[in-house]
Enzyme design. Sequence first.
Site, mmCIF file in Angstrom:
data_model
loop_
_atom_site.group_PDB
_atom_site.id
_atom_site.type_symbol
_atom_site.label_atom_id
_atom_site.label_comp_id
_atom_site.label_asym_id
_atom_site.label_seq_id
_atom_site.Cartn_x
_atom_site.Cartn_y
_atom_site.Cartn_z
ATOM 1 N N CYS A 8 0.804 -1.220 0.000
ATOM 2 C CA CYS A 8 0.000 0.000 0.000
ATOM 3 C C CYS A 8 0.848 1.286 0.000
ATOM 4 C CB CYS A 8 -0.974 -0.053 1.171
ATOM 5 S SG CYS A 8 -2.369 1.066 0.979
ATOM 6 N N HIS A 41 -3.033 -5.760 2.954
ATOM 7 C CA HIS A 41 -2.308 -5.485 4.205
ATOM 8 C C HIS A 41 -1.886 -6.749 4.963
ATOM 9 C CE1 HIS A 41 -1.990 -1.166 4.467
ATOM 10 N NE2 HIS A 41 -3.111 -1.108 3.774
ATOM 11 N N ARG A 64 -12.422 6.123 -0.535
ATOM 12 C CA ARG A 64 -11.428 5.079 -0.312
ATOM 13 C C ARG A 64 -11.971 3.718 -0.755
ATOM 14 N NH1 ARG A 64 -7.483 7.051 2.837
ATOM 15 N NH2 ARG A 64 -6.585 4.992 3.175
HETATM 16 N N1 GLN Z 1 -2.082 6.792 2.255
HETATM 17 C C1 GLN Z 1 -2.263 5.880 1.181
HETATM 18 C C2 GLN Z 1 -3.677 5.831 0.610
HETATM 19 O O1 GLN Z 1 -4.634 6.161 1.268
HETATM 20 C C3 GLN Z 1 -1.851 4.506 1.640
HETATM 21 C C4 GLN Z 1 -2.764 3.956 2.695
HETATM 22 C C5 GLN Z 1 -2.331 2.628 3.215
HETATM 23 O O2 GLN Z 1 -1.137 2.287 3.241
HETATM 24 N N2 GLN Z 1 -3.329 1.899 3.685
HETATM 25 O O3 GLN Z 1 -3.831 5.456 -0.530
#
Ligand code: GLN
Length: 251
Positions: free
Chosen positions: A97, A198, A131
């Site tokens: 990520c 993740h 998101r």
């Molecule tokens: N900040 C980045 C995004 O929102 C990565 C987030 C993350 O590592 N979960 O895309």
Amino acid sequence: MSEIKLTIGHFYPDLLNLYGDRGNVLALYTRAKRRGIDVEIKEISIGDELNPADIDIAFIGGGQDNEQNILKDDFVKVKGPIIKDMIESGKVFLCICGGYQMLGKYYLEHDGNKLDCLGAIDVYTEAKKERFIQDTIYEVELTSGQVVKAVGFENHSGRTYLGSSVKPFMKVVRGAGNNGEDGYEGAHYKNTFCTYSHGSFLPKNPLITDMLLSLALKQKYGDTYELPVLSTKFEDIAKEQAMTYLDTKEA
Ligand code: GLN
């Protein structure tokens, strides 16, 4: 003590540690250790010296935009040239990520702030306010040619687009993946693997863990090195449970 030794370099564990990303390091550690391999985990953060000869597998986790801004100078300007050389020379990397985004050319946050990233791999990321947050299923072709299903969890605002020198790591079966448009997830360049999945990614996908261990140990000990066989029985049960549960939910 085993003659075979593996060192995992865990980058910025104090800053890039979302959703149990350390679980990926523990999966590598555990599946190596259960084979009698002598494993060490080295933590490398801002200001720490980076010696590529000390690291066999590099791991970079995910983080919020804020943490990515905090570490960017150390990552891009100080360690950047060494990390680029490591990637070009075929060192094994797993980047999740935020760590994935930082390896690319830039990350444009949804508020317009632009983070110039390392440019070690030919990808860029532009974020939207909305998101992508969900459990995911992918199909992945391992370097052995075997095709398997993988399960994960994504939470990102970034949409990542791949250039022609980089292949996607996986195909999306369920979830958004790189950008919610092209049906692909993550990136694969040389021995560098990137994904939006993740912390429970490697624990639930043991054949991917073993692929990374095998690549790293072949790099270190030569192509004739064979990773000893190790059961995936319990990890497979966790993966099957996750897929069965997801089958009962709307995508
Ligand atoms: N900040 C980045 C995004 O929102 C990565 C987030 C993350 O590592 N979960 O895309």
